[in-house]
Design a protein around this motif. Structure first.
Motif, PDB file in Angstrom:
ATOM      1  N   ILE A  33       0.504  -1.291  -0.206  1.00 42.53           N
ATOM      2  CA  ILE A  33      -0.401  -0.123   0.267  1.00 42.53           C
ATOM      3  C   ILE A  33       0.728   1.306  -0.168  1.00 42.53           C
ATOM      4  N   GLN A  34       1.731   1.036   0.231  1.00 38.00           N
ATOM      5  CA  GLN A  34       2.810   2.778   0.816  1.00 38.00           C
ATOM      6  C   GLN A  34       3.640   2.580  -0.918  1.00 38.00           C
ATOM      7  N   LEU A  35       4.131   1.501  -1.186  1.00 39.42           N
ATOM      8  CA  LEU A  35       4.550   1.907  -2.217  1.00 39.42           C
ATOM      9  C   LEU A  35       3.742   1.942  -3.088  1.00 39.42           C
ATOM     10  N   GLU A  36       2.561   1.917  -3.601  1.00 40.65           N
ATOM     11  CA  GLU A  36       1.516   1.897  -4.367  1.00 40.65           C
ATOM     12  C   GLU A  36       1.520   3.807  -4.419  1.00 40.65           C
ATOM     13  N   GLY A  37       1.773   4.035  -2.961  1.00 47.10           N
ATOM     14  CA  GLY A  37       0.859   5.570  -2.581  1.00 47.10           C
ATOM     15  C   GLY A  37       2.467   6.622  -3.301  1.00 47.10           C
ATOM     16  N   VAL A  38       3.476   5.965  -2.835  1.00 48.18           N
ATOM     17  CA  VAL A  38       4.813   6.442  -3.411  1.00 48.18           C
ATOM     18  C   VAL A  38       5.183   6.963  -5.041  1.00 48.18           C
ATOM     19  N   LEU A  39       4.779   5.492  -5.620  1.00 46.62           N
ATOM     20  CA  LEU A  39       4.863   5.890  -7.280  1.00 46.62           C
ATOM     21  C   LEU A  39       3.775   6.326  -7.731  1.00 46.62           C
ATOM     22  N   SER A  40       2.098   6.510  -7.053  1.00 45.39           N
ATOM     23  CA  SER A  40       1.156   6.948  -7.423  1.00 45.39           C
ATOM     24  C   SER A  40       1.509   8.780  -7.911  1.00 45.39           C
ATOM     25  N   VAL A  41       2.992   9.243  -6.497  1.00 42.76           N
ATOM     26  CA  VAL A  41       2.956  10.708  -6.411  1.00 42.76           C
ATOM     27  C   VAL A  41       4.517  10.911  -7.201  1.00 42.76           C
ATOM     28  N   CYS A  42       5.015   9.520  -7.553  1.00 41.76           N
ATOM     29  CA  CYS A  42       5.982   9.911  -8.658  1.00 41.76           C
ATOM     30  C   CYS A  42       5.567   9.576 -10.159  1.00 41.76           C
ATOM     31  N   ARG A  43       4.547   9.682  -9.897  1.00 40.25           N
ATOM     32  CA  ARG A  43       3.639   9.668 -11.854  1.00 40.25           C
ATOM     33  C   ARG A  43       3.461  10.946 -11.895  1.00 40.25           C
ATOM     34  N   GLU A  44       3.018  11.568 -11.369  1.00 37.72           N
ATOM     35  CA  GLU A  44       2.673  13.072 -11.088  1.00 37.72           C
ATOM     36  C   GLU A  44       3.725  14.070 -10.693  1.00 37.72           C
ATOM     37  N   SER A  45       4.757  13.901 -10.589  1.00 45.05           N
ATOM     38  CA  SER A  45       6.339  14.439 -11.004  1.00 45.05           C
ATOM     39  C   SER A  45       6.994  14.240 -11.859  1.00 45.05           C
ATOM     40  N   THR A  46       7.736  15.539 -11.978  1.00 47.88           N
ATOM     41  CA  THR A  46       8.526  15.960 -12.938  1.00 47.88           C
ATOM     42  C   THR A  46       9.588  15.260 -12.627  1.00 47.88           C
ATOM     43  N   LYS A  81       6.872  16.740  -3.250  1.00 51.33           N
ATOM     44  CA  LYS A  81       5.773  16.011  -2.294  1.00 51.33           C
ATOM     45  C   LYS A  81       5.268  14.930  -1.365  1.00 51.33           C
ATOM     46  N   LEU A  82       6.413  14.856  -1.067  1.00 47.33           N
ATOM     47  CA  LEU A  82       6.678  13.445   0.269  1.00 47.33           C
ATOM     48  C   LEU A  82       6.386  13.829   0.638  1.00 47.33           C
ATOM     49  N   PHE A  83       7.273  14.349   1.170  1.00 48.20           N
ATOM     50  CA  PHE A  83       8.419  15.060   2.504  1.00 48.20           C
ATOM     51  C   PHE A  83       7.945  16.197   2.680  1.00 48.20           C
ATOM     52  N   ALA A  84       7.010  16.619   2.351  1.00 54.91           N
ATOM     53  CA  ALA A  84       6.460  18.135   3.183  1.00 54.91           C
ATOM     54  C   ALA A  84       6.272  18.540   4.322  1.00 54.91           C
ATOM     55  N   CYS A  85       6.157  18.144   5.472  1.00 53.68           N
ATOM     56  CA  CYS A  85       5.577  17.834   6.525  1.00 53.68           C
ATOM     57  C   CYS A  85       7.288  18.117   7.446  1.00 53.68           C
ATOM     58  N   SER A  86       7.129  16.848   6.987  1.00 56.06           N
ATOM     59  CA  SER A  86       8.619  16.149   7.341  1.00 56.06           C
ATOM     60  C   SER A  86      10.238  16.857   7.250  1.00 56.06           C
ATOM     61  N   ARG A  87      10.101  17.586   5.945  1.00 62.70           N
ATOM     62  CA  ARG A  87      11.305  18.392   6.044  1.00 62.70           C
ATOM     63  C   ARG A  87      11.679  19.330   7.324  1.00 62.70           C
TER      64      ARG A  87
END
Length: 533
Positions: A472-485, A493-499
């Motif tokens: 589930i986690q990997l699917e979510g990460v790949l989904s974000v990667c798909r919409e990133s340049t 996008k993935l680490f916006a808060c923990s940064r």
């Protein structure tokens, strides 16, 4: 006590009224400045030419009688033609740049009654643009009453915020401008709204290049044309909007298309060609996918942006074009600079105003208003009103706003989807059957029958060994990667808060290490994403 300093030209006509006692019965604007009971002039800076030395001396003596506290500071200037705008503006601009203003202790006024109309306009422009830290003061002759020669002095404050009606009008016009820019960009996204408002302010105040970054179909071309129309509406441009897709330009054809060519420059060049840069003279040149230009074209483009001059291909005579550049790209130009694919100096030049346009998947709240916009456009173009049935609308929105919908073509793809459904609608109604068929068509186009299949294609047999949590986690990460340049874009996008909690955040490195846990790297993911699109 703060001192008051007045700066102005001596009036070679209005201040020159004779030498005898009768001069005191006539109104003189420069002397009038120093006769105001409610406005003490501590220092008067008088600009004059060589011929007016005697007049300045006489005025100095007369002011000493009516206002002994005023110090006269004559400034002799060389002015060949007081009606030449360029000469007068340059003179006063140089004066403003070199005068020792003491803003902590002195208030400054510019006397605009004397001098030519050209001088008055130049004073106004310099004060309004704050090159001169001063307000304007105007003297007026007295009302025609026997024995009255004093006259009045009125300060003109250029701070429009003090005038409620004018301020309200300017605020209304600014709001209309933002509305104009956003028309056709239906959005409920607060961050995108703020971006559009900032772009509007930049567009009307600056001629510097703008860089629009975003995936294909995110609206870069549409926004560039709206910016052009906005500037044209405000009479800031007289030329045309010229759009170029740099991905279609290669080799000599790229040079010729952009910069033009001389007759005989290459085989087949039977006639001279002006080129697209010259076609954009006085207007806007929109270079979409600027990252696809070759390094030679990038070098020539940099010169054209900075100097407004360039050499057409095969010519030894320079051409000129004064255009504003708007560039668009879906690439990570910083990464391309690091890889030597894009010139660092050109990137620095076009990176002054850079805006990241989010894709449709990142603006899911904007899908519904854009559906309405597309239906309205269909009605205008086809002359037929089409609407959803209630259940069909809910079903389409439920699919369109979930992670199942990758919207790889972004708003362009949504437009095509709505247009297909509207075309297939019977009696102007889009039914659940039409929606179901469209969903199947979109899924087939995206080649995403299921996420498990995507993981299997990426990981092979290892996909079956993943825990449900990791899957589930990997699917979510790949989904974000798909919409990133880029890797960096996905990391942000993935680490916006923990940064925020890290002293030296490196989002790209964190994502790289995460993918490495599954034997993946960015190259594999990006290649798979491109194949899926």
């Amino acid at each position: 006590m703060r001192k008051t300093v007045v700066i102005g030209f001596v009036g070679t006509v209005l201040d020159y009224v004779g030498k005898g006692a009768e001069r005191w019965s006539k109104w003189r604007p420069t002397v009038c400045l120093c006769q105001q009971e409610d406005q003490i002039v501590d220092r008067l800076v008088l600009l004059h030419d060589e011929r007016s030395r005697g007049l300045v001396s006489r005025i100095t003596l007369d002011i000493a009688q009516v206002s002994p506290e005023t110090t006269i500071e004559p400034r002799e200037v060389v002015l060949q033609n007081p009606w030449d705008f360029e000469e007068v503006y340059s003179l006063l601009h140089d004066f403003a740049a070199t005068y020792p203003f003491d803003l902590d202790n002195e208030d400054y006024l510019i006397h605009i009654t004397t001098g030519t109309h050209v001088a008055q306009i130049c004073w106004f422009l310099l004060a309004e643009s704050r090159y001169l830290p001063a307000r304007l003061i105007q003297t007026s002759p007295p009302v025609k009453r026997r024995g009255e020669t004093l006259g009045t002095a009125t300060i003109i404050d250029l701070d429009l915020s003090r005038y409620d009606k004018i301020a309200q009008r300017f605020a209304r016009e600014q709001a209309e401008t933002v509305s104009f820019l956003k028309s056709g960009i239906a959005t409920r996204n607060a961050a995108f709204n703020r971006m559009i408002e900032e772009i509007e302010r930049v567009a009307v105040r600056s001629k510097a290049p703008l860089l629009l970054i975003g995936p294909t179909g995110a609206g870069k071309s549409f926004l560039a044309r709206r910016l052009y129309e906005l500037k044209r509406q405000r009479r800031q441009l007289a030329g045309e909007f010229v759009e170029v897709n740099c991905a279609t330009l290669r080799g000599d054809a790229a040079m010729s298309a952009l910069f033009g060519h001389a007759k005989g420059a290459f085989t087949g060049a039977a006639n001279e060609r002006a080129g697209l840069l010259r076609a954009a003279d006085g207007g806007v040149l929109f270079l979409d996918e600027i990252g696809e230009l070759g390094l030679d074209e990038q070098a020539m483009l940099l010169k054209a942006i900075e100097e407004k001059r360039f050499f057409p291909f095969g010519s030894d005579r320079e051409a000129s074009s004064n255009f504003q550049l708007i560039a668009g790209t879906c690439r990570d130009l910083r990464q391309w600079v690091a890889e030597g694919k894009f010139r660092e100096d050109l990137f620095a030049r076009i990176n002054l105003w850079t805006y990241q346009l989010p894709g449709l998947a990142a603006r899911s709240e904007d899908i519904e208003p854009n559906i309405e916009f597309e239906l309205a456009r269909f009605a205008r173009e086809q002359g037929e009103q089409v609407r959803f049935n209630t259940e069909a609308r809910l079903r389409y929105l439920a699919f369109a706003t979930t992670t199942q919908a990758c919207w790889s073509g972004n708003f362009r793809e949504l437009s095509a989807s709505v247009s297909r459904m509207a075309t297939l609608a019977e009696s102007g109604r889009i039914t659940t059957a039409v929606v179901d068929d469209e969903i199947e068509r979109l899924q087939a186009n995206w080649r995403l029958p299921g996420k498990a299949d995507a993981l299997a294609e990426l990981l092979g047999d290892a996909a079956a060994e993943l825990d449900v949590f990791d899957r589930i986690q990997l699917e979510g990460v790949l989904s974000v990667c798909r919409e990133s340049t880029s890797l960096s874009d996905a990391g942000r996008k993935l680490f916006a808060c923990s940064r925020k909690d890290k002293k030296q955040p490196n989002d790209a490195d964190r994502l790289r290490k995460y993918l490495a846990r599954f034997g993946l790297d960015w190259q594999q993911v990006s290649v798979f994403n491109q194949k899926g699109k």
